[in-house]
Design a protein around this motif. Structure first.
Motif, PDB file in Angstrom:
ATOM      1  N   PRO A 148      29.635 -17.937  12.880  1.00  0.00           N
ATOM      2  CA  PRO A 148      28.494 -18.388  13.672  1.00  0.00           C
ATOM      3  C   PRO A 148      27.322 -17.411  13.570  1.00  0.00           C
ATOM      4  CG  PRO A 148      30.160 -17.427  15.110  1.00  0.00           C
ATOM      5  CD  PRO A 148      30.756 -17.484  13.735  1.00  0.00           C
ATOM      6  N   GLY A 149      26.136 -17.958  13.364  1.00  0.00           N
ATOM      7  CA  GLY A 149      24.971 -17.126  13.105  1.00  0.00           C
ATOM      8  C   GLY A 149      24.613 -16.230  14.272  1.00  0.00           C
ATOM      9  N   ARG A 150      24.519 -14.950  13.983  1.00  0.00           N
ATOM     10  CA  ARG A 150      24.020 -13.958  14.928  1.00  0.00           C
ATOM     11  C   ARG A 150      22.901 -13.185  14.252  1.00  0.00           C
ATOM     12  NH1 ARG A 150      29.678 -13.304  15.000  1.00  0.00           N
ATOM     13  NH2 ARG A 150      30.721 -13.671  17.006  1.00  0.00           N
ATOM     14  N   ILE A 151      22.077 -12.514  15.032  1.00  0.00           N
ATOM     15  CA  ILE A 151      21.054 -11.653  14.439  1.00  0.00           C
ATOM     16  C   ILE A 151      21.713 -10.341  14.052  1.00  0.00           C
ATOM     17  CG2 ILE A 151      18.937 -10.357  14.839  1.00  0.00           C
ATOM     18  CD1 ILE A 151      17.955 -12.635  16.555  1.00  0.00           C
ATOM     19  N   LYS A 152      21.718 -10.063  12.764  1.00  0.00           N
ATOM     20  CA  LYS A 152      22.317  -8.843  12.250  1.00  0.00           C
ATOM     21  C   LYS A 152      21.311  -7.709  12.219  1.00  0.00           C
ATOM     22  CE  LYS A 152      24.943  -6.963   8.347  1.00  0.00           C
ATOM     23  NZ  LYS A 152      25.589  -7.264   7.040  1.00  0.00           N
ATOM     24  N   GLU A 153      20.070  -8.024  11.891  1.00  0.00           N
ATOM     25  CA  GLU A 153      19.057  -6.983  11.719  1.00  0.00           C
ATOM     26  C   GLU A 153      17.678  -7.612  11.865  1.00  0.00           C
ATOM     27  OE1 GLU A 153      18.018  -3.466   8.419  1.00  0.00           O
ATOM     28  OE2 GLU A 153      19.366  -5.131   7.904  1.00  0.00           O
ATOM     29  N   VAL A 154      16.730  -6.864  12.403  1.00  0.00           N
ATOM     30  CA  VAL A 154      15.331  -7.279  12.473  1.00  0.00           C
ATOM     31  C   VAL A 154      14.502  -6.221  11.751  1.00  0.00           C
ATOM     32  CG1 VAL A 154      13.370  -7.844  13.948  1.00  0.00           C
ATOM     33  CG2 VAL A 154      15.688  -8.463  14.672  1.00  0.00           C
ATOM     34  N   ILE A 155      13.724  -6.646  10.775  1.00  0.00           N
ATOM     35  CA  ILE A 155      13.002  -5.724   9.912  1.00  0.00           C
ATOM     36  C   ILE A 155      11.507  -5.968  10.054  1.00  0.00           C
ATOM     37  CG2 ILE A 155      12.582  -5.058   7.507  1.00  0.00           C
ATOM     38  CD1 ILE A 155      15.498  -6.080   6.975  1.00  0.00           C
ATOM     39  N   ASP A 156      10.756  -4.931  10.336  1.00  0.00           N
ATOM     40  CA  ASP A 156       9.300  -5.003  10.311  1.00  0.00           C
ATOM     41  C   ASP A 156       8.818  -4.833   8.884  1.00  0.00           C
ATOM     42  OD1 ASP A 156       9.077  -5.337  13.041  1.00  0.00           O
ATOM     43  OD2 ASP A 156       8.823  -3.206  13.452  1.00  0.00           O
ATOM     44  N   VAL A 157       7.965  -5.743   8.426  1.00  0.00           N
ATOM     45  CA  VAL A 157       7.433  -5.689   7.065  1.00  0.00           C
ATOM     46  C   VAL A 157       6.191  -4.799   7.076  1.00  0.00           C
ATOM     47  CG1 VAL A 157       6.481  -7.040   5.158  1.00  0.00           C
ATOM     48  CG2 VAL A 157       8.352  -7.970   6.549  1.00  0.00           C
ATOM     49  N   PRO A 158       6.155  -3.746   6.248  1.00  0.00           N
ATOM     50  CA  PRO A 158       5.085  -2.757   6.351  1.00  0.00           C
ATOM     51  C   PRO A 158       3.833  -3.065   5.547  1.00  0.00           C
ATOM     52  CG  PRO A 158       6.696  -2.002   4.761  1.00  0.00           C
ATOM     53  CD  PRO A 158       7.221  -3.310   5.310  1.00  0.00           C
ATOM     54  N   PHE A 159       3.847  -4.122   4.754  1.00  0.00           N
ATOM     55  CA  PHE A 159       2.702  -4.377   3.881  1.00  0.00           C
ATOM     56  C   PHE A 159       1.525  -4.926   4.672  1.00  0.00           C
ATOM     57  CE2 PHE A 159       6.603  -5.195   1.378  1.00  0.00           C
ATOM     58  CZ  PHE A 159       6.537  -4.055   0.581  1.00  0.00           C
ATOM     59  N   GLY A 160       0.338  -4.387   4.401  1.00  0.00           N
ATOM     60  CA  GLY A 160      -0.860  -4.802   5.120  1.00  0.00           C
ATOM     61  C   GLY A 160      -1.341  -6.183   4.698  1.00  0.00           C
ATOM     62  N   ARG A 161      -2.337  -6.661   5.389  1.00  0.00           N
ATOM     63  CA  ARG A 161      -2.988  -7.919   5.064  1.00  0.00           C
ATOM     64  C   ARG A 161      -4.479  -7.676   4.928  1.00  0.00           C
ATOM     65  NH1 ARG A 161       0.658 -12.109   5.765  1.00  0.00           N
ATOM     66  NH2 ARG A 161       2.410 -11.725   7.160  1.00  0.00           N
ATOM     67  N   PRO A 162      -5.148  -8.462   4.054  1.00  0.00           N
ATOM     68  CA  PRO A 162      -4.644  -9.597   3.278  1.00  0.00           C
ATOM     69  C   PRO A 162      -3.611  -9.161   2.247  1.00  0.00           C
ATOM     70  CG  PRO A 162      -6.847  -9.040   2.567  1.00  0.00           C
ATOM     71  CD  PRO A 162      -6.579  -8.220   3.796  1.00  0.00           C
ATOM     72  N   ARG A 163      -2.746 -10.107   1.890  1.00  0.00           N
ATOM     73  CA  ARG A 163      -1.581  -9.811   1.060  1.00  0.00           C
ATOM     74  C   ARG A 163      -1.468 -10.854  -0.050  1.00  0.00           C
ATOM     75  NH1 ARG A 163       3.813  -9.793   4.527  1.00  0.00           N
ATOM     76  NH2 ARG A 163       2.621  -8.238   5.682  1.00  0.00           N
ATOM     77  N   ASP A 164      -1.025 -10.436  -1.227  1.00  0.00           N
ATOM     78  CA  ASP A 164      -0.780 -11.393  -2.311  1.00  0.00           C
ATOM     79  C   ASP A 164       0.434 -10.939  -3.110  1.00  0.00           C
ATOM     80  OD1 ASP A 164      -1.599  -9.474  -4.307  1.00  0.00           O
ATOM     81  OD2 ASP A 164      -3.687  -9.999  -3.901  1.00  0.00           O
ATOM     82  N   VAL A 165       0.777 -11.680  -4.162  1.00  0.00           N
ATOM     83  CA  VAL A 165       2.011 -11.427  -4.892  1.00  0.00           C
ATOM     84  C   VAL A 165       2.012 -10.101  -5.649  1.00  0.00           C
ATOM     85  CG1 VAL A 165       2.602 -13.858  -5.131  1.00  0.00           C
ATOM     86  CG2 VAL A 165       1.220 -12.745  -6.901  1.00  0.00           C
ATOM     87  N   SER A 166       0.884  -9.428  -5.714  1.00  0.00           N
ATOM     88  CA  SER A 166       0.855  -8.141  -6.415  1.00  0.00           C
ATOM     89  C   SER A 166       1.759  -7.110  -5.745  1.00  0.00           C
ATOM     90  CB  SER A 166      -0.577  -7.600  -6.492  1.00  0.00           C
ATOM     91  OG  SER A 166      -1.080  -7.308  -5.191  1.00  0.00           O
ATOM     92  N   ILE A 167       2.071  -7.301  -4.445  1.00  0.00           N
ATOM     93  CA  ILE A 167       2.949  -6.335  -3.771  1.00  0.00           C
ATOM     94  C   ILE A 167       4.351  -6.360  -4.350  1.00  0.00           C
ATOM     95  CG2 ILE A 167       1.631  -6.468  -1.615  1.00  0.00           C
ATOM     96  CD1 ILE A 167       3.995  -8.099  -0.438  1.00  0.00           C
ATOM     97  N   GLU A 168       4.715  -7.461  -5.034  1.00  0.00           N
ATOM     98  CA  GLU A 168       6.057  -7.562  -5.580  1.00  0.00           C
ATOM     99  C   GLU A 168       6.293  -6.571  -6.711  1.00  0.00           C
ATOM    100  OE1 GLU A 168       7.262 -11.547  -6.441  1.00  0.00           O
ATOM    101  OE2 GLU A 168       6.570 -12.323  -4.512  1.00  0.00           O
ATOM    102  N   GLY A 169       5.227  -6.013  -7.254  1.00  0.00           N
ATOM    103  CA  GLY A 169       5.371  -5.026  -8.316  1.00  0.00           C
ATOM    104  C   GLY A 169       5.454  -3.593  -7.827  1.00  0.00           C
ATOM    105  N   THR A 170       5.475  -3.392  -6.504  1.00  0.00           N
ATOM    106  CA  THR A 170       5.488  -2.036  -5.967  1.00  0.00           C
ATOM    107  C   THR A 170       6.917  -1.529  -5.774  1.00  0.00           C
ATOM    108  OG1 THR A 170       5.468  -2.762  -3.647  1.00  0.00           O
ATOM    109  CG2 THR A 170       3.319  -2.501  -4.755  1.00  0.00           C
ATOM    110  N   VAL A 171       7.053  -0.206  -5.791  1.00  0.00           N
ATOM    111  CA  VAL A 171       8.359   0.407  -5.573  1.00  0.00           C
ATOM    112  C   VAL A 171       8.868   0.086  -4.165  1.00  0.00           C
ATOM    113  CG1 VAL A 171       9.568   2.615  -5.358  1.00  0.00           C
ATOM    114  CG2 VAL A 171       7.944   2.257  -7.226  1.00  0.00           C
ATOM    115  N   GLN A 172       7.978   0.119  -3.178  1.00  0.00           N
ATOM    116  CA  GLN A 172       8.393  -0.141  -1.798  1.00  0.00           C
ATOM    117  C   GLN A 172       8.949  -1.556  -1.647  1.00  0.00           C
ATOM    118  OE1 GLN A 172       5.254   0.121   1.152  1.00  0.00           O
ATOM    119  NE2 GLN A 172       6.696   0.768   2.738  1.00  0.00           N
ATOM    120  N   PHE A 173       8.330  -2.528  -2.313  1.00  0.00           N
ATOM    121  CA  PHE A 173       8.820  -3.901  -2.258  1.00  0.00           C
ATOM    122  C   PHE A 173      10.228  -3.985  -2.841  1.00  0.00           C
ATOM    123  CE2 PHE A 173       9.403  -8.255  -3.600  1.00  0.00           C
ATOM    124  CZ  PHE A 173       8.739  -9.016  -2.649  1.00  0.00           C
TER     125      PHE A 173
END
Length: 277
Positions: A230-255
């Motif tokens: 049964p589904g429980r919340i395992k973890e809640v993660i804050d996403v640190p990337f600023g906005r405006p945002r686009d797919v270029s963040i996918e090429g970063t080490v942090q991503f």
């Protein structure tokens, strides 16, 4: 991973950002389905606040109750136990609008009639609702197709109709269940960027269910990771990337590091879910 100042709401409730109004407050929600083969525990003791104007993504293995939770938030299902406190602005339109993986456009309506449907149901006059629909048709890149019918359009175009219809309702909250899951990879990337851009302008409260870790990181302010059924919340993660945002963040080490971290959190849950399949 970045965290913010938190408030403890008491036993069974996770902390939430301080001084931030919320649109949905979920407290110890459980959902049990009964069928021929007995009971199925879909959700168990889920608690979380969805902050006003935030973009929250929910990831988890198949069958963990992600879609059920979304349907409870939108009033399409009722919780077996627990409560959902909804605090959304009063308006003549529905408080929340849905976008499903299967776009759900009406084949007998043309594009502008589909996009205007929510406002039509809310009693908005024809001229006003068509003006609003025309604006959102333009926003999703479908100008010139106002009077085309769904069967004349590609799957990606039909999904854009569904997204435009959700925004056109004027509802303060959007509940999205794998809205881009049926699209090919290239169209999906374009639609992800488009959805980010539309949300950054409108700042509606969005809760989006996805199987894609990359999509959750690109779109969300926060990611809820759920366990196997049964589904429980395992973890809640804050996403640190600023906005405006686009797919270029996918090429970063942090991503890449965050994607790997989330997958490590999910791996055992996916394995566990496969035992129920």
């Amino acid at each position: 991973m970045k965290t913010s100042a938190l408030i403890d709401d008491g036993p069974g409730a996770p902390a939430r950002p301080s001084n931030t109004p919320y649109s949905y407050s979920v407290r110890e929600v459980s959902k049990i389905f009964s069928g021929r083969n007995g009971q199925v525990d879909a959700l168990r003791d889920v608690s979380f606040d969805f902050d006003e104007g935030s973009f929250t993504c929910i990831v988890g293995p198949s069958g963990c109750g992600k879609s059920t939770l979304l349907r409870i938030l939108g009033g399409l299902e009722t919780a077996t136990y627990g409560s959902v406190d909804i605090r959304l602005p009063e308006s003549r339109v529905p408080q929340s609008a849905f976008v499903f993986q299967e776009h759900g456009v009406f084949p007998w309506f043309d594009v502008i009639e589909n996009v205007a449907f929510g406002q039509r149901m809310a009693g908005v006059g024809k001229r006003e609702r068509e003006e609003t629909a025309s604006r959102w048709i333009s926003e999703v890149g479908l100008s010139g197709f106002e009077h085309a019918y769904p069967h004349q359009l590609s799957g990606g175009m039909r999904q854009r109709i569904a997204i435009a219809r959700a925004f056109a309702t004027g509802s303060p909250a959007l509940l999205m269940d794998e809205p881009l899951g049926a699209l090919d990879a290239q169209t999906r990337m374009l639609m992800q960027e488009q959805l980010v851009r539309l949300w950054e302008v409108e700042r509606k409260t969005v809760v989006l269910v996805t199987h894609s870790i990359e999509e959750a990181l690109l779109l969300g302010d926060r990611i809820i990771v759920m366990s196997a059924r049964p589904g429980r919340i395992k973890e809640v993660i804050d996403v640190p990337f600023g906005r405006p945002r686009d797919v270029s963040i996918e090429g970063t080490v942090q991503f890449a590091e965050m994607r790997q971290s989330i997958w490590e959190s999910l791996r055992d849950e996916v394995r566990a879910s496969m035992r129920f399949s």
